[in-house]
Scaffold this motif. Structure first.
Motif, short mmCIF file in Angstrom:
data_model
loop_
_atom_site.label_atom_id
_atom_site.label_comp_id
_atom_site.label_asym_id
_atom_site.label_seq_id
_atom_site.Cartn_x
_atom_site.Cartn_y
_atom_site.Cartn_z
N GLY A 1 52.68 47.96 10.19
CA GLY A 1 52.20 47.62 11.54
C GLY A 1 52.78 48.49 12.63
N LYS B 1 51.07 53.79 12.32
CA LYS B 1 50.84 55.06 11.62
C LYS B 1 49.36 55.30 11.38
CE LYS B 1 53.22 53.64 8.09
NZ LYS B 1 53.58 52.28 8.50
N SER B 2 48.71 54.31 10.78
CA SER B 2 47.29 54.50 10.45
C SER B 2 46.47 54.68 11.73
CB SER B 2 46.75 53.31 9.67
OG SER B 2 47.45 53.18 8.47
N THR B 3 46.82 53.93 12.75
CA THR B 3 46.09 54.06 14.02
C THR B 3 46.24 55.47 14.57
OG1 THR B 3 46.60 51.74 14.40
CG2 THR B 3 45.77 52.99 16.27
N1 LIG Z 1 41.10 47.24 14.34
C1 LIG Z 1 42.18 46.64 14.83
N2 LIG Z 1 42.07 45.65 15.72
C2 LIG Z 1 43.14 45.06 16.22
N3 LIG Z 1 44.41 45.36 15.92
C3 LIG Z 1 44.62 46.33 15.03
C4 LIG Z 1 43.51 47.04 14.45
N4 LIG Z 1 44.01 47.97 13.61
C5 LIG Z 1 45.36 47.84 13.67
N5 LIG Z 1 45.74 46.87 14.52
C6 LIG Z 1 47.11 46.47 14.87
O1 LIG Z 1 47.79 47.62 15.32
C7 LIG Z 1 49.08 47.69 14.76
C8 LIG Z 1 49.27 49.01 14.04
O2 LIG Z 1 48.48 49.02 12.88
P1 LIG Z 1 48.44 50.23 11.87
O3 LIG Z 1 47.39 49.95 10.88
O4 LIG Z 1 48.36 51.49 12.63
O5 LIG Z 1 49.87 50.10 11.20
P2 LIG Z 1 50.54 51.00 10.07
O6 LIG Z 1 51.72 51.68 10.67
O7 LIG Z 1 49.54 51.85 9.42
O8 LIG Z 1 51.08 49.88 9.08
P3 LIG Z 1 51.06 49.81 7.47
O9 LIG Z 1 52.28 50.50 6.99
O10 LIG Z 1 51.18 48.34 7.23
O11 LIG Z 1 49.80 50.40 6.99
C9 LIG Z 1 49.25 46.48 13.88
O12 LIG Z 1 50.03 45.54 14.58
C10 LIG Z 1 47.86 45.97 13.66
O13 LIG Z 1 47.88 44.57 13.64
#
Ligand SMILES: Nc1ncnc2c1ncn2[C@@H]1O[C@H](COP(=O)(O)OP(=O)(O)OP(=O)(O)O)[C@@H](O)[C@H]1O
Ligand SMILES: [Mg+2]
Lengths: 259, 326
Positions: free
Chosen positions: B61, B64-66
């Motif tokens: 969370g 990263k993916s965002t």
């Molecule tokens: N489409 C969306 N709508 C609302 N909130 C989102 C969306 N995508 C991600 N988030 C929120 O944004 C935050 C970052 O998410 P992200 O997927 O970028 O995390 P991450 O670093 O890739 O985590 P992980 O290691 O679990 O994959 C999280 O708190 C998630 O709940």
């Protein structure tokens, strides 16, 4: 443009081989879908058999109306309308991400990815019914050529509805039911316009160009209506352009899914 | 070398509908829905040199993916600017994506019912790769990733690792300049991980491909990344070379003491994570950049008699955990 056709051909053959992995299911649905397509034309024939049918419309004209619209709709169903299911599905799962990585206009690529081979049966049936109606009307080569050319209008119309439905599902994620709206429109358009009140008729020639997708060409060819009616076909193209603009715009709001 | 990616003050917030529990609340929400904003990425800036391999780390969370989705043009940033290979990913996506490849561990680019080899042909058409060229690249990738037989089986019948290798081929067929890998080794065994890592290094060396990868696997970082960017709560909290991170790890020691008399107070600058095992025994972490080992031992021996002393180097993983927590 060329790439779109190359991909479309490729996707079509892939889709056939994909569906052939489950042969029975494929042939069965091809069969049922094409049979179901005969119901409305049959109903028209039946109606004219037991009554005077629609005032001012001969059996050939009424049959042509329903089959012609079905033909446009089926072509759109095979090549374009698949985007409805595909966007709903992919937006929900968040897999639309991978489609956005294709070096093409995203809508064009979505359409490529949404070929629906099952509905090819529909094209065959409605083409056959259209052929029969033209036979009843003793249509000339010129008339047939005009109708073939005009087919672009119903195709564009039904594709426009699909684009709108797809855009809505990008915005609101779970909006499947929009498809029922598409069905309703095609249903309404299959009646000779004369059954509607005058106000609705005007509406169908203008803002909601339902008349343009079937009634207009028949009025032009067989009831010597004024060529001004062709303007309602233009409305279809304008609506299509607007829907594409809107679709592009919804991508800004696409939020993907976490992961 | 030139910067191939430049990110400045990048932020992304999502509007999320608040859903409360229960049917009554669900009905209420039809009429008035409350929204909250979730800020997933906040004011992130960094740049990446062409031909490098960068690891993007952070807890679940973190954003990263965002970030990756904004770099690949899938999401539009809420604010800030991104420039990748000279393009604005979102507004110039159509031209831009030609130059990138992406693999999302959780999202397949293959067809479930068909062999992966069919999906590869889609890539050929999509990127207008000349047939002969395509075939030689494809077969080379297949050989390097050791999936000669698997690519002819329906994807549905592949194991996770076999499928991931095929996804990898799919993302690389068009020889992209930049490749984004979001958890490419998730759920893979040591051999599959090794094949993929080998290949990443090969592509970097041979074609000068830039790789940006997110992972929770420290081994991936260890083998691949020359640089590490750590994100937490949407902001960058560390951005330096892997060796700097290692250096930091070298500076931090895990210490365990056993004393003859009751342990004195251990609380002092540079000492953290104190765990008392018994009145005579404790373990702790010592940051030698704040308090040297020499000084620490001197202080201890002034107050008590040491019976046993164990000093070991902290692992990179421990350092990262520390960074996440701070
Ligand atoms: N489409 C969306 N709508 C609302 N909130 C989102 C969306 N995508 C991600 N988030 C929120 O944004 C935050 C970052 O998410 P992200 O997927 O970028 O995390 P991450 O670093 O890739 O985590 P992980 O290691 O679990 O994959 C999280 O708190 C998630 O709940
Ligand atoms: Mg993630």
């Amino acid at each position: 443009m060329k790439k779109w056709f190359v991909l479309e051909r490729f996707m079509f053959s892939r889709e056939v081989s994909r569906r052939l992995a489950y042969k029975f299911d494929f042939f069965f649905s091809l069969f049922t879908i094409s049979i179901l397509q005969i119901i409305i034309p049959l109903y028209v024939l039946l109606l004219y058999g037991v009554s005077d049918g629609f005032p001012g419309w001969s059996v050939g004209q009424a049959l042509l109306l329903v089959s012609y619209i079905s033909l446009g709709e089926s072509i759109s169903a095979v090549f374009f309308q698949g985007i409805i299911w595909n966007t709903v599905d992919n937006v929900k799962k968040g897999t639309m991400d991978t489609w956005l990585l294709a070096p093409m206009h995203p809508l064009a690529y979505f359409i490529n990815r949404s070929v629906d081979v099952e509905d090819t049966g529909k094209i065959v049936t409605s083409a056959a019914m259209t052929g029969y109606a033209l036979f009843l009307l003793e249509a000339t080569i010129l008339e047939i050529a005009f109708l073939l050319l005009y087919l672009i209008v119903p195709i564009v119309f039904f594709t426009t509805l699909a684009i709108l439905a797809s855009a809505t599902s990008i915005l609101f994620i779970d909006s499947y039911r929009i498809y029922e709206f598409v069905n309703l429109t095609s249903f309404l358009s299959k009646y000779p316009l004369s059954i509607y009140p005058a106000l609705v008729q005007t509406l169908f020639f203008t803002l909601v160009p339902l008349a343009a997708i079937g009634v207009v060409p028949i009025l032009l060819l067989y009831q010597s209506a004024s060529w001004i009616l062709l303007a309602s076909a233009l409305v279809v193209f304008v609506l299509c352009a607007l829907s594409i603009l809107w679709w592009n715009n919804t991508l800004k709001n696409y939020g993907s899914a976490g992961g | 070398m030139v910067d191939i990616i430049r990110v400045q003050n990048l932020s992304k917030s999502f509007r999320v509908a608040k859903r409360k529990e229960g049917l009554k609340e669900a009905i209420k929400s039809i009429f008035s829905r409350e929204y909250t904003t979730k800020q997933a990425v906040k004011d992130v800036s960094f740049s990446i040199k062409e031909g490098s391999i960068v690891g993007l780390l952070g807890p679940n969370g973190a954003g990263k993916s965002t970030t990756i989705k904004m770099l690949t043009g899938i999401l539009s940033p809420s604010s800030g600017t991104v420039s990748c290979a000279g393009f604005n990913p979102f507004t110039q996506r159509k031209e831009y994506v030609r130059h990138i490849g992406a693999l999302f561990g959780q999202k397949s680019q293959l067809w479930w019912d068909l062999p992966a080899i069919d999906a590869f042909t889609l890539a050929q058409h999509l990127y207008d790769i000349p047939r002969a060229e395509f075939l030689s690249r494809r077969d080379d990738l297949i050989k390097r990733l050791r999936v000669e037989e698997e690519v002819y089986r329906p994807v549905r019948n592949l194991s996770l690792g076999e499928r991931m290798k095929c996804e990898f081929i799919m993302a690389l067929l068009h020889r992209p300049k930049i490749v984004f890998l979001d958890e490419p080794t998730i759920g893979l065994d040591v051999f599959a991980k090794e094949h993929i890592r080998e290949f990443i290094l090969y592509a970097q060396k041979t074609f000068g491909t830039t790789f940006i990868l997110t992972t929770h696997d420290m081994d991936d970082i260890d083998h691949l990344a020359q640089r590490v960017i750590i994100i937490n709560h949407g902001t960058v909290i560390f951005d330096d070379s892997l060796s700097a991170l290692r250096g930091q790890a070298n500076m931090v020691k895990n210490v365990r003491l056993v004393t003859q008399t009751r342990l004195p107070s251990l609380r002092q600058k540079g000492v953290s994570s104190i765990a008392r095992i018994s009145p005579y025994e404790a373990s702790m972490r010592l940051d030698t950049s704040i308090l040297s080992l020499q000084e620490f031992i001197t202080r201890m021996t002034q107050e008590t008699v040491l019976i046993d002393l164990e000093v070991s180097r902290a692992s990179v993983e421990e350092i990262i955990k520390q960074l996440y927590l701070s």
